[in-house]
Design a protein around this motif. Structure first.
Motif, PDB file in Angstrom:
ATOM      1  N   GLU A   6       0.828  -1.211   0.000  1.00 44.45           N
ATOM      2  CA  GLU A   6       0.000   0.000   0.000  1.00 44.45           C
ATOM      3  C   GLU A   6       0.860   1.259   0.000  1.00 44.45           C
ATOM      4  OE1 GLU A   6      -3.885  -1.960   2.229  1.00 44.45           O
ATOM      5  OE2 GLU A   6      -2.438  -0.825   3.403  1.00 44.45           O
ATOM      6  N   LEU A   7       1.965   1.229   0.732  1.00 45.63           N
ATOM      7  CA  LEU A   7       2.886   2.367   0.724  1.00 45.63           C
ATOM      8  C   LEU A   7       3.476   2.577  -0.670  1.00 45.63           C
ATOM      9  CD1 LEU A   7       4.927   1.916   4.027  1.00 45.63           C
ATOM     10  CD2 LEU A   7       3.422   3.822   3.453  1.00 45.63           C
ATOM     11  N   LEU A   8       3.914   1.482  -1.274  1.00 50.83           N
ATOM     12  CA  LEU A   8       4.498   1.568  -2.614  1.00 50.83           C
ATOM     13  C   LEU A   8       3.465   2.054  -3.623  1.00 50.83           C
ATOM     14  CD1 LEU A   8       6.638  -1.698  -2.584  1.00 50.83           C
ATOM     15  CD2 LEU A   8       7.479   0.653  -2.388  1.00 50.83           C
ATOM     16  N   ASP A   9       2.249   1.557  -3.507  1.00 52.65           N
ATOM     17  CA  ASP A   9       1.192   1.983  -4.433  1.00 52.65           C
ATOM     18  C   ASP A   9       0.871   3.463  -4.257  1.00 52.65           C
ATOM     19  OD1 ASP A   9       1.051  -0.559  -5.529  1.00 52.65           O
ATOM     20  OD2 ASP A   9      -0.693  -1.161  -4.323  1.00 52.65           O
ATOM     21  N   ALA A  10       0.839   3.930  -3.005  1.00 49.29           N
ATOM     22  CA  ALA A  10       0.577   5.353  -2.741  1.00 49.29           C
ATOM     23  C   ALA A  10       1.705   6.215  -3.313  1.00 49.29           C
ATOM     24  CB  ALA A  10       0.416   5.591  -1.246  1.00 49.29           C
ATOM     25  N   ASN A  45      15.069   0.349   3.600  1.00 54.01           N
ATOM     26  CA  ASN A  45      15.926   0.857   4.669  1.00 54.01           C
ATOM     27  C   ASN A  45      15.406   2.226   5.106  1.00 54.01           C
ATOM     28  OD1 ASN A  45      16.875   2.840   2.867  1.00 54.01           O
ATOM     29  ND2 ASN A  45      18.666   1.639   2.295  1.00 54.01           N
ATOM     30  N   ALA A  46      16.078   2.847   6.052  1.00 54.22           N
ATOM     31  CA  ALA A  46      15.614   4.119   6.623  1.00 54.22           C
ATOM     32  C   ALA A  46      15.534   5.228   5.576  1.00 54.22           C
ATOM     33  CB  ALA A  46      16.530   4.536   7.770  1.00 54.22           C
ATOM     34  N   VAL A  47      16.482   5.249   4.645  1.00 50.70           N
ATOM     35  CA  VAL A  47      16.478   6.284   3.604  1.00 50.70           C
ATOM     36  C   VAL A  47      15.273   6.118   2.686  1.00 50.70           C
ATOM     37  CG1 VAL A  47      17.749   7.224   1.625  1.00 50.70           C
ATOM     38  CG2 VAL A  47      18.976   6.572   3.703  1.00 50.70           C
ATOM     39  N   VAL A  48      14.986   4.901   2.287  1.00 49.81           N
ATOM     40  CA  VAL A  48      13.828   4.646   1.427  1.00 49.81           C
ATOM     41  C   VAL A  48      12.541   4.936   2.206  1.00 49.81           C
ATOM     42  CG1 VAL A  48      12.589   2.903   0.059  1.00 49.81           C
ATOM     43  CG2 VAL A  48      15.091   3.005  -0.016  1.00 49.81           C
ATOM     44  N   CYS A  49      12.520   4.591   3.497  1.00 52.33           N
ATOM     45  CA  CYS A  49      11.344   4.907   4.328  1.00 52.33           C
ATOM     46  C   CYS A  49      11.098   6.414   4.345  1.00 52.33           C
ATOM     47  CB  CYS A  49      11.529   4.392   5.749  1.00 52.33           C
ATOM     48  SG  CYS A  49      11.363   2.611   5.921  1.00 52.33           S
ATOM     49  N   THR A  51      11.980   8.586   2.105  1.00 51.65           N
ATOM     50  CA  THR A  51      11.514   8.992   0.783  1.00 51.65           C
ATOM     51  C   THR A  51      10.044   8.630   0.603  1.00 51.65           C
ATOM     52  OG1 THR A  51      13.749   8.674  -0.082  1.00 51.65           O
ATOM     53  CG2 THR A  51      11.975   8.846  -1.705  1.00 51.65           C
ATOM     54  N   LEU A  52       9.670   7.423   1.025  1.00 55.75           N
ATOM     55  CA  LEU A  52       8.264   7.014   0.946  1.00 55.75           C
ATOM     56  C   LEU A  52       7.378   7.940   1.771  1.00 55.75           C
ATOM     57  CD1 LEU A  52       8.623   3.126   1.160  1.00 55.75           C
ATOM     58  CD2 LEU A  52       7.659   4.420  -0.761  1.00 55.75           C
ATOM     59  N   ALA A  53       7.841   8.304   2.952  1.00 52.50           N
ATOM     60  CA  ALA A  53       7.069   9.215   3.804  1.00 52.50           C
ATOM     61  C   ALA A  53       6.875  10.557   3.098  1.00 52.50           C
ATOM     62  CB  ALA A  53       7.766   9.400   5.148  1.00 52.50           C
ATOM     63  N   GLY A  54       7.945  11.055   2.514  1.00 48.58           N
ATOM     64  CA  GLY A  54       7.859  12.334   1.812  1.00 48.58           C
ATOM     65  C   GLY A  54       6.926  12.292   0.619  1.00 48.58           C
ATOM     66  N   LEU A  55       6.990  11.219  -0.137  1.00 46.01           N
ATOM     67  CA  LEU A  55       6.151  11.101  -1.327  1.00 46.01           C
ATOM     68  C   LEU A  55       4.681  10.892  -0.994  1.00 46.01           C
ATOM     69  CD1 LEU A  55       8.392   8.847  -3.617  1.00 46.01           C
ATOM     70  CD2 LEU A  55       7.964  11.307  -3.851  1.00 46.01           C
ATOM     71  N   THR A  56       4.417  10.115   0.054  1.00 50.66           N
ATOM     72  CA  THR A  56       3.035   9.764   0.379  1.00 50.66           C
ATOM     73  C   THR A  56       2.384  10.729   1.356  1.00 50.66           C
ATOM     74  OG1 THR A  56       3.696   8.315   2.205  1.00 50.66           O
ATOM     75  CG2 THR A  56       3.479   7.298   0.020  1.00 50.66           C
ATOM     76  N   GLY A  57       3.188  11.558   2.015  1.00 50.11           N
ATOM     77  CA  GLY A  57       2.647  12.472   3.009  1.00 50.11           C
ATOM     78  C   GLY A  57       2.367  11.810   4.346  1.00 50.11           C
ATOM     79  N   ARG A  58       2.772  10.560   4.498  1.00 46.97           N
ATOM     80  CA  ARG A  58       2.599   9.885   5.787  1.00 46.97           C
ATOM     81  C   ARG A  58       3.767  10.249   6.692  1.00 46.97           C
ATOM     82  NH1 ARG A  58       0.575   5.811   2.116  1.00 46.97           N
ATOM     83  NH2 ARG A  58      -1.518   5.192   2.749  1.00 46.97           N
ATOM     84  N   PRO A  59       3.533  10.305   7.996  1.00 49.22           N
ATOM     85  CA  PRO A  59       4.639  10.586   8.918  1.00 49.22           C
ATOM     86  C   PRO A  59       5.707   9.491   8.826  1.00 49.22           C
ATOM     87  CG  PRO A  59       2.516  10.725  10.051  1.00 49.22           C
ATOM     88  CD  PRO A  59       2.246  10.151   8.698  1.00 49.22           C
ATOM     89  N   LEU A  60       6.960   9.900   8.938  1.00 49.59           N
ATOM     90  CA  LEU A  60       8.061   8.946   8.867  1.00 49.59           C
ATOM     91  C   LEU A  60       7.909   7.846   9.908  1.00 49.59           C
ATOM     92  CD1 LEU A  60      10.742   7.938   7.761  1.00 49.59           C
ATOM     93  CD2 LEU A  60      11.890   9.625   9.217  1.00 49.59           C
ATOM     94  N   ALA A  61       7.498   8.203  11.115  1.00 49.32           N
ATOM     95  CA  ALA A  61       7.340   7.186  12.160  1.00 49.32           C
ATOM     96  C   ALA A  61       6.305   6.146  11.759  1.00 49.32           C
ATOM     97  CB  ALA A  61       6.960   7.828  13.484  1.00 49.32           C
TER      98      ALA A  61
END
Length: 118
Positions: A6-10, A45-49, A51-61
């Motif tokens: 779901e994260l990847l799709d978002a 990994n943490a860097v990809v996490c 990036t995913l947070a930034g792209l999806t607007g979800r909090p990094l945590a």
């Protein structure tokens, strides 16, 4: 609860990628890595996490909580990661609605004094 897929799709929607190869390019990783994430062979990994947070607007945590839950072995460990992700969402909502008092005060003070804090 969200999943890695779901994260990847978002993220794919956010970058208007038509396939996982384009998503991989936006994430700065190899296409095989996205495939491995989807198949559960490896996890971001943490860097990809971040990036995913930034792209999806979800909090990094929250993103790290989702990945941590996938990585966890025991049900107790999964529950801890799930709570972390849920707490991150509550905090993000609270901050989004109320803002931070410190930021509001700094804004008011800078308007009064003409000095801006960086």
């Amino acid at each position: 609860m969200s999943t890695i897929d779901e994260l990847l799709d978002a993220a794919k929607v956010a970058v208007k990628a038509s396939n996982d190869t384009e998503l991989a390019k936006a994430l700065g990783i190899r296409p095989a890595a996205v495939s491995n994430y989807r198949r559960g062979v490896s996890l971001p990994n943490a860097v990809v996490c971040a990036t995913l947070a930034g792209l999806t607007g979800r909090p990094l945590a929250r993103v790290i909580g989702i990945v941590g839950e996938e990585r966890a072995v025991s049900s107790d460990e999964k529950a801890v990661w799930r709570r972390l992700a849920a707490t991150a969402m509550v905090l993000a909502i609270a901050i989004g609605i109320g803002g931070t008092p410190t930021a509001a005060m700094a804004s008011q003070n800078s308007a009064k004094t003409g000095m801006y804090i960086m």
